[in-house]
Design a protein around this motif. Structure first.
Motif, PDB file in Angstrom:
ATOM      1  N   GLU A 127      75.322  89.859   4.751  1.00  0.00           N
ATOM      2  CA  GLU A 127      74.148  90.720   4.875  1.00  0.00           C
ATOM      3  C   GLU A 127      72.923  90.074   4.222  1.00  0.00           C
ATOM      4  N   VAL A 128      73.152  89.165   3.293  1.00  0.00           N
ATOM      5  CA  VAL A 128      72.044  88.475   2.621  1.00  0.00           C
ATOM      6  C   VAL A 128      71.749  87.210   3.418  1.00  0.00           C
ATOM      7  N   ARG A 129      70.981  87.390   4.481  1.00  0.00           N
ATOM      8  CA  ARG A 129      70.727  86.311   5.433  1.00  0.00           C
ATOM      9  C   ARG A 129      69.460  85.532   5.104  1.00  0.00           C
ATOM     10  N   CYS A 130      69.475  84.267   5.454  1.00  0.00           N
ATOM     11  CA  CYS A 130      68.302  83.404   5.283  1.00  0.00           C
ATOM     12  C   CYS A 130      67.285  83.713   6.381  1.00  0.00           C
ATOM     13  N   ARG A 131      66.099  84.164   5.985  1.00  0.00           N
ATOM     14  CA  ARG A 131      65.098  84.536   6.976  1.00  0.00           C
ATOM     15  C   ARG A 131      64.323  83.322   7.474  1.00  0.00           C
ATOM     16  N   ASP A 147      70.523  78.242   5.192  1.00  0.00           N
ATOM     17  CA  ASP A 147      70.940  79.062   6.326  1.00  0.00           C
ATOM     18  C   ASP A 147      72.427  79.393   6.320  1.00  0.00           C
ATOM     19  N   ASN A 148      73.199  78.814   5.395  1.00  0.00           N
ATOM     20  CA  ASN A 148      74.602  79.197   5.235  1.00  0.00           C
ATOM     21  C   ASN A 148      74.766  80.453   4.387  1.00  0.00           C
ATOM     22  N   GLY A 149      73.784  80.743   3.536  1.00  0.00           N
ATOM     23  CA  GLY A 149      73.869  81.882   2.630  1.00  0.00           C
ATOM     24  C   GLY A 149      73.451  81.500   1.223  1.00  0.00           C
ATOM     25  N   VAL A 150      73.817  82.361   0.265  1.00  0.00           N
ATOM     26  CA  VAL A 150      73.416  82.168  -1.134  1.00  0.00           C
ATOM     27  C   VAL A 150      74.651  81.988  -2.003  1.00  0.00           C
ATOM     28  N   LEU A 151      74.589  80.987  -2.883  1.00  0.00           N
ATOM     29  CA  LEU A 151      75.695  80.605  -3.756  1.00  0.00           C
ATOM     30  C   LEU A 151      75.230  80.621  -5.199  1.00  0.00           C
ATOM     31  N   ARG A 152      76.092  81.104  -6.091  1.00  0.00           N
ATOM     32  CA  ARG A 152      75.819  81.009  -7.526  1.00  0.00           C
ATOM     33  C   ARG A 152      76.522  79.774  -8.074  1.00  0.00           C
ATOM     34  N   ILE A 153      75.754  78.862  -8.636  1.00  0.00           N
ATOM     35  CA  ILE A 153      76.301  77.628  -9.193  1.00  0.00           C
ATOM     36  C   ILE A 153      76.504  77.812 -10.690  1.00  0.00           C
TER      37      ILE A 153
END
Length: 229
Positions: A41-45, A180-186
């Motif tokens: 749902e947290v898409r790259c706009r 564009d793949n999404g969001v990651l916490r490093i």
């Protein structure tokens, strides 16, 4: 607030796509593979932009409470963005009762956040003014579910607290990467290790792609051998 990471490590992380970095984190075996990333749902706009990376500045917000606006901590959020290590990423968790009509950002506030050193917003709420954001805050990333035409009664509720967006827990100062793949916490404390593992991932995947490109006919046994399974 967590300790900033050396600039050279931030720049190296920026060179990888989010999926490769996710695979790199998996190789470190420091968290469950179903944790540490946001849902779809947290898409790259703005997928045409290069990857976003920055330190989380967190808040909760509500734009769907009816009637007169309530006390707003937007001033506190602006102060937090200015004080945060750079680059910063504003992370907004919706706490309103109607998430489908929530709207927390538009072109004016995005342009303002960018001037203060932010490179994007990650939210489970709505946004608007996309063309305005492209024009007035070029290069600024938006990650979220979708657009809503009206901002409603936007109120920043709390600032600098742990939040959850798209099923991903985020604390102030967490390092976030998105494309564009999404969001990651490093994991901040292992950022340098993630870079090294990402290089390994690229090397392993590169060898497999080379093998596939050089061989017109490949059997199931060939694939299992090359995949190491």
């Amino acid at each position: 607030m967590k300790q900033p990471i050396p600039t050279e490590i931030i720049e190296e992380l920026r060179q990888f796509d989010a999926a490769t970095l996710s695979n790199a984190v998996e190789r470190l075996d420091i968290r469950d593979r179903i944790e540490g990333f946001a849902s779809r749902e947290v898409r790259c706009r703005f997928p045409e932009l290069p990857p976003m990376i920055g330190y989380a500045v967190t808040c909760t917000a509500d734009s769907t409470y009816p009637g007169k606006p309530r006390p707003n901590k937007l001033r506190d959020l602006i102060d937090a963005v200015e004080a945060a290590p750079k680059p910063a990423v504003v992370v907004i968790q919706n706490t309103g009762h109607d998430s489908l009509k929530s709207c927390f950002i538009g072109d004016m506030i995005c342009a303002a956040y960018q001037k203060l050193g932010a490179v994007g917003v990650v939210t489970d709420g709505g946004y608007r003014d996309l063309e305005g954001i492209r024009k007035r805050a070029p290069g600024f990333h938006i990650f979220g579910p979708g657009c809503v035409v009206s901002h409603g009664n936007v109120v920043i509720m709390d600032v600098g607290i742990p939040v959850t967006v798209g099923g991903m827990p985020v604390e102030p100062g967490d390092l976030l990467h998105g494309d564009d793949n999404g969001v990651l916490r490093i994991p901040n404390e292992r950022a340098a290790d993630v870079v090294e593992k990402a290089k390994v991932v690229q090397d392993v995947e590169g060898r497999l792609f080379d093998y596939l490109e050089k061989n017109d006919s490949v059997t199931a046994e060939d694939l299992k051998r090359e995949l190491g399974i």
